[in-house]
Design an enzyme around this catalytic site. Sequence first.
Site, mmCIF file in Angstrom:
data_model
loop_
_atom_site.group_PDB
_atom_site.id
_atom_site.type_symbol
_atom_site.label_atom_id
_atom_site.label_comp_id
_atom_site.label_asym_id
_atom_site.label_seq_id
_atom_site.Cartn_x
_atom_site.Cartn_y
_atom_site.Cartn_z
ATOM 1 C CE LYS A 158 20.233 34.650 -64.761
ATOM 2 N NZ LYS A 158 20.534 35.869 -63.976
ATOM 3 C CD GLU A 200 17.462 35.338 -61.821
ATOM 4 O OE1 GLU A 200 17.864 35.896 -62.863
ATOM 5 O OE2 GLU A 200 18.067 35.386 -60.749
ATOM 6 C CG HIS A 208 26.955 44.322 -65.821
ATOM 7 N ND1 HIS A 208 27.260 42.995 -65.795
ATOM 8 C CD2 HIS A 208 27.756 44.883 -64.886
ATOM 9 C CE1 HIS A 208 28.186 42.757 -64.881
ATOM 10 N NE2 HIS A 208 28.509 43.900 -64.325
ATOM 11 C CD GLU A 288 27.067 35.952 -61.778
ATOM 12 O OE1 GLU A 288 28.303 36.123 -61.771
ATOM 13 O OE2 GLU A 288 26.483 35.387 -62.707
ATOM 14 N NE ARG A 292 36.866 38.472 -60.942
ATOM 15 C CZ ARG A 292 35.628 38.122 -61.283
ATOM 16 N NH1 ARG A 292 35.017 37.165 -60.617
ATOM 17 N NH2 ARG A 292 35.007 38.719 -62.286
ATOM 18 N NE ARG A 336 37.646 44.140 -69.391
ATOM 19 C CZ ARG A 336 37.209 43.088 -68.704
ATOM 20 N NH1 ARG A 336 37.389 41.868 -69.184
ATOM 21 N NH2 ARG A 336 36.591 43.251 -67.551
HETATM 22 C C1 MV4 Z 1 19.916 37.865 -66.705
HETATM 23 C C2 MV4 Z 1 19.550 38.623 -67.828
HETATM 24 C C3 MV4 Z 1 18.219 38.965 -67.967
HETATM 25 N N1 MV4 Z 1 17.319 38.559 -67.047
HETATM 26 N N2 MV4 Z 1 18.985 37.495 -65.813
HETATM 27 C C4 MV4 Z 1 24.502 37.326 -67.895
HETATM 28 C C5 MV4 Z 1 25.662 36.976 -67.037
HETATM 29 C C6 MV4 Z 1 25.129 36.540 -65.731
HETATM 30 N N3 MV4 Z 1 25.793 37.253 -64.688
HETATM 31 C C7 MV4 Z 1 23.663 36.874 -65.765
HETATM 32 N N4 MV4 Z 1 23.388 37.417 -67.056
HETATM 33 C C8 MV4 Z 1 22.138 37.835 -67.373
HETATM 34 N N5 MV4 Z 1 21.182 37.498 -66.484
HETATM 35 C C9 MV4 Z 1 17.720 37.837 -66.007
HETATM 36 N N6 MV4 Z 1 16.794 37.429 -65.129
HETATM 37 C C10 MV4 Z 1 20.525 38.998 -68.742
HETATM 38 C C11 MV4 Z 1 21.833 38.579 -68.523
HETATM 39 C C12 MV4 Z 1 22.749 39.008 -69.555
HETATM 40 C C13 MV4 Z 1 23.725 39.954 -69.312
HETATM 41 C C14 MV4 Z 1 23.905 40.512 -68.060
HETATM 42 C C15 MV4 Z 1 24.876 41.452 -67.832
HETATM 43 C C16 MV4 Z 1 25.697 41.853 -68.873
HETATM 44 C C17 MV4 Z 1 25.553 41.313 -70.120
HETATM 45 C C18 MV4 Z 1 24.578 40.357 -70.357
HETATM 46 C C19 MV4 Z 1 24.434 39.810 -71.626
HETATM 47 C C20 MV4 Z 1 23.484 38.872 -71.837
HETATM 48 C C21 MV4 Z 1 22.643 38.463 -70.809
#
Ligand code: MV4
Length: 445
Positions: A158, A200, A208, A288, A292, A336
């Site tokens: 990332k 990671e 999520h 994260e 906001r 949405r």
């Molecule tokens: C990840 C993950 C799997 N493993 N990190 C996507 C947006 C950003 N905020 C981080 N994201 C992800 N991080 C690890 N270590 C999968 C995603 C991700 C994801 C996260 C939340 C909602 C939708 C997503 C779609 C694809 C990947």
Amino acid sequence: MFKKILIANRGEIALRIIRTCKEMGIRTVAVYSTADKDSLHVKFADEAVCIGKPQSSESYLNIPHLMAAAEITNADAIHPGYGFLAENAKFAEICGEHGIKFIGPTPDMIRRMGDKMTAKETMIAAGVPVIPGSASLLESADEARKVAKEMGYPVIIKATAGGGGKGMRVVWQEEELENNYNMAKNEARASFNNDGIYMEKFVEEPRHIEIQIAGDQYGKVCHLSERDCSIQRRHQKLVEESPSPFMTPELREKMGEAAIKAASAINYESVGTIEFLVDKHRNFYFMEMNTRIQVEHGVTEEVINFDLIKEQIKIAAGIPISGKNYTPQMHAIECRINAEDPYNDFRPSPGKITVLHTPGGHGVRVDSHIYAGYVIPPYYDSMVAKIITIAQTREEAINSMERALSEFVIEGVKTTIPFHQQLMRNEDFRKGNFTTKFTEGFKLV
Ligand code: MV4
């Protein structure tokens, strides 16, 4: 309390903020680009100032134009909404220098959460669970290989300046590592002018789930329960709901406490959101922080019966929060509605709305800035409405959403209504059986 708030935004969120200001007896200033001169936020605000040409960089992102508008109207505060300058530390700083209150956190808080590796380090120090990975930015492909070998594949790389999914790369085996390392670094440099990257463990098929929090200027922080935002497509959320169908009272307690710890670690002031990834065993990890108000804030407002914009304005004015945590009392789902063609790779469909009928009735909230005859400009986000249905149970909220979607008539442009109608009938969705990969396997008929 503020006497006059300038809203540095457009569309439905500008209207949403104007509504609360009116209820609080605060005067409002709308700003608009020449493409938005016939917009509702211009008509509903007490005053309106044109700030430039249609391109966002010439108007809604143009800090000198916004500051000039605030000064000539004598606004004592600026609400940034979401998107545009909402998480721009420099803008928050300039507002302060002009004696105008930025309705949001301090520039320092925005900066500390905007850099993802710094945010992660802050969370580790605060005892908030994070996804296992590199302890700091990667120095070389060799180091990346070592970290990946220790953790085991798959891994994800990332960008520290990324967020929201930009500049991420999943690596499934060692042979692909060096190439992905170089690509990620180059992409990060090109997109963000910052080539810091970190690694990671890749969490497969997560949910999520985010926790809404609020903190005041006196160090008190509370949580306002969760939203499940797993239904996304290309990192754009399509549906959000609260409570999460995956939530348990124990998990809510733990995630709520972790979110409070996270916000308290930076003495957070304002409303904000802690995003977590949740795996199938209900392990959760900080991902994260959003500093906001978010698009999906209305879902939380409906399940806890609470005006989050009012709270955000009160906090900015120095009023303390109650400090109590909240549990959802209802079930709310948000769809949405975007002016996009769901049958054509969700391609944007701007243009004139020729016919419009919006749904209503019991337990239905529609937040939208469109009207019959409105021309959707091609320059901005394609979201045209949010429908929220509120009911005692998830099943009733889904049934109510099906009913509301069937009443929604928008002619002249393509919309994502058909997608949502089919989603609401999907068996796995109805069972609450979904992860962030759900839309990849979803076939529209
Ligand atoms: C990840 C993950 C799997 N493993 N990190 C996507 C947006 C950003 N905020 C981080 N994201 C992800 N991080 C690890 N270590 C999968 C995603 C991700 C994801 C996260 C939340 C909602 C939708 C997503 C779609 C694809 C990947």
